[in-house]
Design a protein around this motif. Structure first.
Motif, PDB file in Angstrom:
ATOM      1  N   HIS A  19       0.840  -1.201   0.000  1.00  0.00           N
ATOM      2  CA  HIS A  19       0.000   0.000   0.000  1.00  0.00           C
ATOM      3  C   HIS A  19       0.876   1.253   0.000  1.00  0.00           C
ATOM      4  O   HIS A  19       0.894   2.039   0.948  1.00  0.00           O
ATOM      5  N   VAL A  20       1.647   1.396  -1.078  1.00  0.00           N
ATOM      6  CA  VAL A  20       2.510   2.565  -1.283  1.00  0.00           C
ATOM      7  C   VAL A  20       2.166   3.145  -2.655  1.00  0.00           C
ATOM      8  O   VAL A  20       1.588   2.451  -3.503  1.00  0.00           O
ATOM      9  N   PRO A  21       2.506   4.418  -2.904  1.00  0.00           N
ATOM     10  CA  PRO A  21       2.062   5.070  -4.146  1.00  0.00           C
ATOM     11  C   PRO A  21       2.389   4.324  -5.424  1.00  0.00           C
ATOM     12  O   PRO A  21       1.529   4.211  -6.304  1.00  0.00           O
ATOM     13  N   ILE A  22       3.609   3.789  -5.557  1.00  0.00           N
ATOM     14  CA  ILE A  22       3.981   3.171  -6.829  1.00  0.00           C
ATOM     15  C   ILE A  22       3.103   1.974  -7.152  1.00  0.00           C
ATOM     16  O   ILE A  22       2.702   1.768  -8.297  1.00  0.00           O
ATOM     17  N   TYR A  23       2.706   1.181  -6.125  1.00  0.00           N
ATOM     18  CA  TYR A  23       1.854   0.021  -6.382  1.00  0.00           C
ATOM     19  C   TYR A  23       0.406   0.434  -6.591  1.00  0.00           C
ATOM     20  O   TYR A  23      -0.353  -0.285  -7.245  1.00  0.00           O
ATOM     21  N   TYR A  24       0.035   1.585  -6.067  1.00  0.00           N
ATOM     22  CA  TYR A  24      -1.287   2.140  -6.379  1.00  0.00           C
ATOM     23  C   TYR A  24      -1.366   2.462  -7.871  1.00  0.00           C
ATOM     24  O   TYR A  24      -2.361   2.151  -8.533  1.00  0.00           O
ATOM     25  N   PHE A  25      -0.307   3.058  -8.400  1.00  0.00           N
ATOM     26  CA  PHE A  25      -0.258   3.332  -9.836  1.00  0.00           C
ATOM     27  C   PHE A  25      -0.212   2.038 -10.640  1.00  0.00           C
ATOM     28  O   PHE A  25      -0.868   1.914 -11.682  1.00  0.00           O
ATOM     29  N   ILE A  26       0.554   1.058 -10.159  1.00  0.00           N
ATOM     30  CA  ILE A  26       0.746  -0.183 -10.918  1.00  0.00           C
ATOM     31  C   ILE A  26      -0.553  -0.967 -11.031  1.00  0.00           C
ATOM     32  O   ILE A  26      -0.883  -1.481 -12.114  1.00  0.00           O
TER      33      ILE A  26
ATOM     34  N   VAL B  11      10.818  11.485  -8.168  1.00  0.00           N
ATOM     35  CA  VAL B  11      10.828  12.034  -6.811  1.00  0.00           C
ATOM     36  C   VAL B  11      11.442  11.031  -5.837  1.00  0.00           C
ATOM     37  O   VAL B  11      12.233  11.400  -4.958  1.00  0.00           O
ATOM     38  N   ALA B  12      11.114   9.734  -5.999  1.00  0.00           N
ATOM     39  CA  ALA B  12      11.618   8.709  -5.081  1.00  0.00           C
ATOM     40  C   ALA B  12      13.142   8.583  -5.141  1.00  0.00           C
ATOM     41  O   ALA B  12      13.789   8.370  -4.104  1.00  0.00           O
ATOM     42  N   ILE B  13      13.731   8.706  -6.330  1.00  0.00           N
ATOM     43  CA  ILE B  13      15.171   8.493  -6.484  1.00  0.00           C
ATOM     44  C   ILE B  13      15.960   9.791  -6.349  1.00  0.00           C
ATOM     45  O   ILE B  13      17.030   9.824  -5.722  1.00  0.00           O
ATOM     46  N   CYS B  14      15.428  10.874  -6.899  1.00  0.00           N
ATOM     47  CA  CYS B  14      16.176  12.140  -6.902  1.00  0.00           C
ATOM     48  C   CYS B  14      15.905  13.001  -5.668  1.00  0.00           C
ATOM     49  O   CYS B  14      16.749  13.816  -5.292  1.00  0.00           O
ATOM     50  N   HIS B  15      14.741  12.832  -5.035  1.00  0.00           N
ATOM     51  CA  HIS B  15      14.405  13.622  -3.849  1.00  0.00           C
ATOM     52  C   HIS B  15      13.785  12.707  -2.793  1.00  0.00           C
ATOM     53  O   HIS B  15      12.629  12.902  -2.390  1.00  0.00           O
TER      54      HIS B  15
ATOM     55  N   THR C 118       6.289  13.695   1.458  1.00  0.00           N
ATOM     56  CA  THR C 118       5.602  14.988   1.482  1.00  0.00           C
ATOM     57  C   THR C 118       4.982  15.314   0.126  1.00  0.00           C
ATOM     58  O   THR C 118       3.852  15.788   0.038  1.00  0.00           O
ATOM     59  N   ILE C 119       5.737  15.031  -0.952  1.00  0.00           N
ATOM     60  CA  ILE C 119       5.267  15.372  -2.303  1.00  0.00           C
ATOM     61  C   ILE C 119       4.236  14.367  -2.802  1.00  0.00           C
ATOM     62  O   ILE C 119       3.138  14.729  -3.238  1.00  0.00           O
ATOM     63  N   ILE C 120       4.592  13.075  -2.734  1.00  0.00           N
ATOM     64  CA  ILE C 120       3.717  12.023  -3.277  1.00  0.00           C
ATOM     65  C   ILE C 120       2.795  11.537  -2.165  1.00  0.00           C
ATOM     66  O   ILE C 120       3.029  10.499  -1.537  1.00  0.00           O
ATOM     67  N   SER C 121       1.751  12.268  -1.908  1.00  0.00           N
ATOM     68  CA  SER C 121       0.772  11.889  -0.885  1.00  0.00           C
ATOM     69  C   SER C 121      -0.318  11.020  -1.512  1.00  0.00           C
ATOM     70  O   SER C 121      -0.444  10.922  -2.745  1.00  0.00           O
ATOM     71  N   ASN C 122      -1.114  10.390  -0.652  1.00  0.00           N
ATOM     72  CA  ASN C 122      -2.236   9.578  -1.144  1.00  0.00           C
ATOM     73  C   ASN C 122      -3.232  10.434  -1.923  1.00  0.00           C
ATOM     74  O   ASN C 122      -3.808   9.993  -2.922  1.00  0.00           O
ATOM     75  N   ARG C 123      -3.422  11.653  -1.475  1.00  0.00           N
ATOM     76  CA  ARG C 123      -4.352  12.564  -2.155  1.00  0.00           C
ATOM     77  C   ARG C 123      -3.853  12.888  -3.555  1.00  0.00           C
ATOM     78  O   ARG C 123      -4.638  12.897  -4.515  1.00  0.00           O
ATOM     79  N   LEU C 124      -2.540  13.160  -3.681  1.00  0.00           N
ATOM     80  CA  LEU C 124      -1.980  13.463  -5.000  1.00  0.00           C
ATOM     81  C   LEU C 124      -2.105  12.263  -5.927  1.00  0.00           C
ATOM     82  O   LEU C 124      -2.436  12.423  -7.115  1.00  0.00           O
ATOM     83  N   CYS C 125      -1.847  11.061  -5.413  1.00  0.00           N
ATOM     84  CA  CYS C 125      -1.966   9.849  -6.246  1.00  0.00           C
ATOM     85  C   CYS C 125      -3.385   9.687  -6.775  1.00  0.00           C
ATOM     86  O   CYS C 125      -3.591   9.402  -7.957  1.00  0.00           O
ATOM     87  N   SER C 126      -4.364   9.887  -5.902  1.00  0.00           N
ATOM     88  CA  SER C 126      -5.761   9.776  -6.324  1.00  0.00           C
ATOM     89  C   SER C 126      -6.110  10.835  -7.359  1.00  0.00           C
ATOM     90  O   SER C 126      -6.805  10.553  -8.340  1.00  0.00           O
TER      91      SER C 126
END
Length: 319
Positions: free
Chosen positions: A54-61, A122-126, A132-140
C-alpha cells in the motif's frame, strides 16, 4: 446514433489469411489474452490485499493493470469471436463503443505512465521529500485526472467520427480504429484530421517528454551512486521500465502521429497487435512480478493457500 447513410453495420476485414491460419491465430491470441487477464488480475489482487504494497507506486501499478485489462478486452474478445465464427460484422453502436473504450483506456494509460515516471523521479532524486510530495491525495488526483482528461478529450472526437457519412462498410483493420474509419467517410475531414493529430501529439509526445525527462534525471542520479551493485540494480529496473514504455509509445506513435490519410494500414494491423497484446502481456511481469517485494507477497499468499488446503484435507480425512 443515426448516420447520414444507410450503414448499420461495419465489416472488419481483419485477418485475410486462410482458415487454418486463422484458427492458429485464434489459439495463440486466446492463450495470450488469458495470460494477460490472469497476470494483471494477480497484480491488482496482491496490490490491494497485501498491506506491505500500500505505497504510491503500487497504487499506480494496479491501476495500470486495470487499464491493460480494459484495453485488451475492448478489442481481443471481438477478434477471437470473429476468428472462431468466421463472422466479421460489427454494429455501428458496437463499433463506437469499441473505438471509445480502446482510446480512453490507451490515453489514460499514457497519462498514468507519465505520473509513474514522476513518482520514480521524486523517489530516487528527492527521497527525503518523497512522502511529502507524493501523498495519497496526489496519487488519487493523478489517477482521476488521467481518466477525466482522457474522457474530456475523446468524447467529442468520438461522436464526430461516428456522425460522418460513410460510403463503405469495410474497415481495413481487425478492430474499429480511427484511421480506417475516417477513410470510409465520403467527405473531406481536414478539421477532424487536425484535431485527431493534435490529441495524438499531446497524449503521446507530451507524456513521452515527461517520461524521458524524468528518467534522464533518474539515470543522472544513479550515476552518482557509489555502490556498483546499487547502480546495476537501479539501471536494471529503469531499463526494464523503458522497454515497456518504448514498445507502447513506438507502436502508437507509428500508428497515430502521422497524417490520417497516409497509407500503411496493413502494416498498422501488425503494429496494432503489438500494442494491444504485447505491452499488456509484458507490463505485469516487468513492473511487478520481477520485484522482490511482490514475489515475497505472492509466496506468502501461496503458502497460506497451501496450508489452508492441507488443513481442509486433514479435516476431511479425520471425518
Amino acid at each position: 446514433m443515426e448516420n447520414q447513410t444507410m450503414v448499420r453495420n461495419f465489416i472488419l476485414v481483419g485477418f485475410t489469411a486462410g482458415r487454418k491460419l486463422q484458427i492458429f491465430i485464434f489459439v495463440v491470441l486466446l492463450v495470450i489474452y488469458v495470460s494477460i487477464i490472469i497476470g494483471n488480475l494477480v497484480i491488482v489482487t496482491i496490490s490491494i490485499v497485501d498491506h506491505g504494497l500500500h505505497v504510491p507506486i503500487y497504487y499506480f501499478i494496479w491501476n495500470l493493470s486495470l487499464l491493460e485489462i480494459g484495453l485488451t478486452s475492448s478489442v481481443i474478445p471481438k477478434v477471437l469471436f470473429n476468428l472462431a465464427s468466421g463472422e466479421k460484422t460489427i454494429s455501428v453502436i458496437g463499433c463506437f463503443v469499441q473505438f471509445f473504450l480502446y482510446f480512453i483506456f490507451g490515453m489514460t494509460e499514457f497519462l498514468l505512465l507519465a505520473a509513474m515516471s514522476f513518482d520514480r523521479y521524486v523517489a530516487i532524486c528527492h527521497p527525503l521529500c518523497y512522502s511529502t510530495i507524493i501523498s495519497n491525495r496526489l496519487c488519487s488526483l493523478l489517477v482521476l485526472g488521467s481518466w477525466g482528461l482522457s474522457f474530456a478529450l475523446l468524447i467529442g472526437q468520438s461522436v464526430v467520427v461516428f456522425e460522418l457519412p460513410f460510403y463503405n462498410q469495410n474497415i481495413n483493420h481487425f478492430f474499429c480504429d480511427g484511421a480506417p474509419l475516417v477513410k470510409l467517410s465520403c467527405t473531406e475531414t481536414p478539421v477532424l484530421d487536425l484535431v485527431n493529430f493534435s490529441i495524438a501529439v499531446f497524449s503521446l509526445l507530451g507524456t513521452l517528454i515527461i517520461i524521458v525527462l524524468s528518467y534522464a534525471n533518474i539515470i543522472f542520479a544513479i550515476l552518482h551512486i557509489s555502490s556498483t551493485s546499487g547502480r546495476q540494480k537501479a539501471f536494471s529496473t529503469c531499463a526494464s521500465h523503458l522497454i515497456v514504455v518504448f514498445i507502447s509509445y513506438g507502436s502508437c506513435i507509428f500508428m497515430y502521429v502521422k497524417p490520417i490519410h497516409m497509407g500503411g494500414l496493413d502494416i498498422s494491423k501488425g503494429v496494432g497487435i503489438l500494442n494491444t497484446v504485447v505491452s499488456p502481456l509484458l507490463n505485469p511481469f516487468i513492473f511487478s512480478l520481477r520485484n522482490r517485494q511482490v514475489q515475497k507477497a505472492l509466496q506468502k499468499y501461496f503458502s497460506m493457500c497451501s496450508s489452508y488446503r492441507t488443513i481442509l484435507s486433514l479435516m476431511k480425512s479425520e471425518r
